[in-house]
Design a protein around this motif. Structure first.
Motif, PDB file in Angstrom:
ATOM      1  N   SER A   1      48.959 -30.672  76.179  1.00 35.40           N
ATOM      2  CA  SER A   1      48.536 -29.573  75.320  1.00 35.40           C
ATOM      3  C   SER A   1      47.042 -29.683  75.043  1.00 35.40           C
ATOM      4  O   SER A   1      46.586 -30.688  74.491  1.00 35.40           O
TER       5      SER A   1
ATOM      6  N   ARG B   1      54.768 -23.152  75.887  1.00 36.32           N
ATOM      7  CA  ARG B   1      54.219 -24.498  75.696  1.00 36.32           C
ATOM      8  C   ARG B   1      54.388 -25.342  76.962  1.00 36.32           C
ATOM      9  O   ARG B   1      53.462 -26.016  77.413  1.00 36.32           O
ATOM     10  N   LYS B   2      55.575 -25.302  77.540  1.00 31.93           N
ATOM     11  CA  LYS B   2      55.840 -26.098  78.744  1.00 31.93           C
ATOM     12  C   LYS B   2      54.948 -25.649  79.896  1.00 31.93           C
ATOM     13  O   LYS B   2      54.422 -26.476  80.651  1.00 31.93           O
TER      14      LYS B   2
ATOM     15  N   GLU C   1      61.155 -18.355  69.200  1.00 32.79           N
ATOM     16  CA  GLU C   1      60.986 -19.790  69.428  1.00 32.79           C
ATOM     17  C   GLU C   1      61.241 -20.159  70.880  1.00 32.79           C
ATOM     18  O   GLU C   1      60.567 -21.035  71.433  1.00 32.79           O
ATOM     19  N   ASP C   2      62.228 -19.512  71.525  1.00 35.18           N
ATOM     20  CA  ASP C   2      62.518 -19.847  72.922  1.00 35.18           C
ATOM     21  C   ASP C   2      61.360 -19.440  73.831  1.00 35.18           C
ATOM     22  O   ASP C   2      61.017 -20.178  74.770  1.00 35.18           O
TER      23      ASP C   2
ATOM     24  N   VAL D   1      54.952 -20.446  65.991  1.00 43.90           N
ATOM     25  CA  VAL D   1      56.134 -19.601  66.073  1.00 43.90           C
ATOM     26  C   VAL D   1      56.177 -18.764  64.796  1.00 43.90           C
ATOM     27  O   VAL D   1      56.438 -19.278  63.708  1.00 43.90           O
TER      28      VAL D   1
ATOM     29  N   ALA E   1      58.232 -19.268  72.869  1.00 44.69           N
ATOM     30  CA  ALA E   1      57.137 -20.192  72.551  1.00 44.69           C
ATOM     31  C   ALA E   1      57.322 -21.516  73.266  1.00 44.69           C
ATOM     32  O   ALA E   1      56.349 -22.105  73.761  1.00 44.69           O
ATOM     33  N   GLU E   2      58.559 -21.993  73.350  1.00 45.35           N
ATOM     34  CA  GLU E   2      58.810 -23.261  74.037  1.00 45.35           C
ATOM     35  C   GLU E   2      58.519 -23.144  75.535  1.00 45.35           C
ATOM     36  O   GLU E   2      57.957 -24.054  76.143  1.00 45.35           O
ATOM     37  N   THR E   3      58.875 -21.997  76.120  1.00 46.76           N
ATOM     38  CA  THR E   3      58.555 -21.773  77.535  1.00 46.76           C
ATOM     39  C   THR E   3      57.050 -21.733  77.742  1.00 46.76           C
ATOM     40  O   THR E   3      56.520 -22.324  78.688  1.00 46.76           O
TER      41      THR E   3
ATOM     42  N   SER F   1      55.315 -16.049  78.075  1.00 47.67           N
ATOM     43  CA  SER F   1      55.574 -17.223  78.908  1.00 47.67           C
ATOM     44  C   SER F   1      54.334 -18.084  79.109  1.00 47.67           C
ATOM     45  O   SER F   1      54.373 -19.048  79.870  1.00 47.67           O
TER      46      SER F   1
END
Length: 293
Positions: A153, A143-144, A136-137, A161, A139-141, A112
């Protein structure tokens, strides 16, 4: 949420409200807006332009302290995909793995993004953090969450990913942090990419993972004797003569392991003590130290 900011509160930043019972809320300041609590409304305009540490009253005269959230406070409340590395363990990683300004760090298992934020702060503007996350999910969390902390960033961060084991031909690095189910599978990569004297650090949850990672490091004959430990944190109740440990504590979260990369061609120092009888007996089927008879 730029957690490095000082000075008066401004519109658009996040603040942390806490009441006398310790209840906490994170809110983003907007001119003209109000935040609703069970104890009444808090006007954002009563916070914007004022310094940290003020006390504001709700419409029902219930007090709240107002501060910018510290990084560890944000981390434990951030949106999660994977479980986070808690502050007590992140602190141990930063110190025991000696994360320094300018360090080149690889992280496997971004999760996370909690550890990523600590690492990015520690390496500063001259370092680099290469994060790898299989899902990927997640990684997106991550990143946010990182972008929320840094307001975008960071230039020092790359998030991929995919599998770290596919990046064995990457550039040399100073530190490798492995937050994954099978960190022993990354030992060949660590041997290839770590500079002599560099540190590999594993973060594992169970004793079976701990044993296999440590024995695999020994079997590789490319690292110093691994150091393994866990950290327990216990708060204290302090009230006049009533001074005692709290009944609740932050107990086991994970085991940590560190080892240093030897120079190519060098072998670990021989142990002065033999293993305990039966330690590597017929019932043991895992990796064995390279110099074990």
């Amino acid at each position: 949420m730029n957690l490095q900011r000082t000075g008066p509160f401004v519109e658009g930043e996040w603040v942390r409200l806490s009441d006398p019972k310790g209840r906490k809320h994170n809110i983003r300041l907007e001119v003209g807006k109000e935040f609703s609590t069970k104890k009444g409304q808090i006007r954002h305009d009563d916070i914007i332009g004022f310094p940290e540490g003020i006390v504001v009253d709700t419409s029902l005269e219930h007090p709240y302290q107002v501060f910018r959230p510290l990084l560890f406070e944000y981390v434990v409340s951030m949106p999660r995909g994977a479980a986070i590395i808690y502050p007590k363990d992140a602190a141990q990683i930063l110190v025991q793995a000696d994360i320094f300004p300018g360090a080149r760090v690889v992280e496997a298992g971004a999760g996370s993004g909690s550890l990523s934020t600590y690492l990015l702060r520690a390496i500063g503007s001259e370092g680099s953090l290469e994060s790898h996350e299989m899902r990927e999910d997640f990684a997106e969390t991550a990143r946010k969450n990182v972008e929320q902390v840094f307001g975008g960033s960071p230039d020092t961060w790359s998030l991929t990913v995919g599998d770290l084991r596919d990046a064995a031909d990457g550039p040399e690095v100073d530190r490798i942090i492995l937050d994954m189910v099978d960190p022993w599978t990354c030992i060949p990569l660590a041997l290839q990419r770590l500079v002599p004297g560099g540190i590999v650090c594993g973060y594992v949850a169970t004793t079976t993972q701990l044993s296999r990672f440590v024995e695999s490091l020994r079997e590789s004959a490319g690292f110093t004797e691994p150091h393994a430990w866990e950290t327990l944190v216990r708060d204290w109740h302090l009230e006049g003569l009533a001074v005692r440990p709290n009944h609740k504590m932050n107990g086991h979260t994970a085991f940590l392991v560190t080892a240093r990369r030897l120079a190519p061609g060098q072998r670990p120092m021989p142990k002065t003590r033999r293993p305990a009888p039966g330690a590597y007996g017929p019932d043991y089927v895992g990796p064995r130290p390279a110099d074990l008879d």
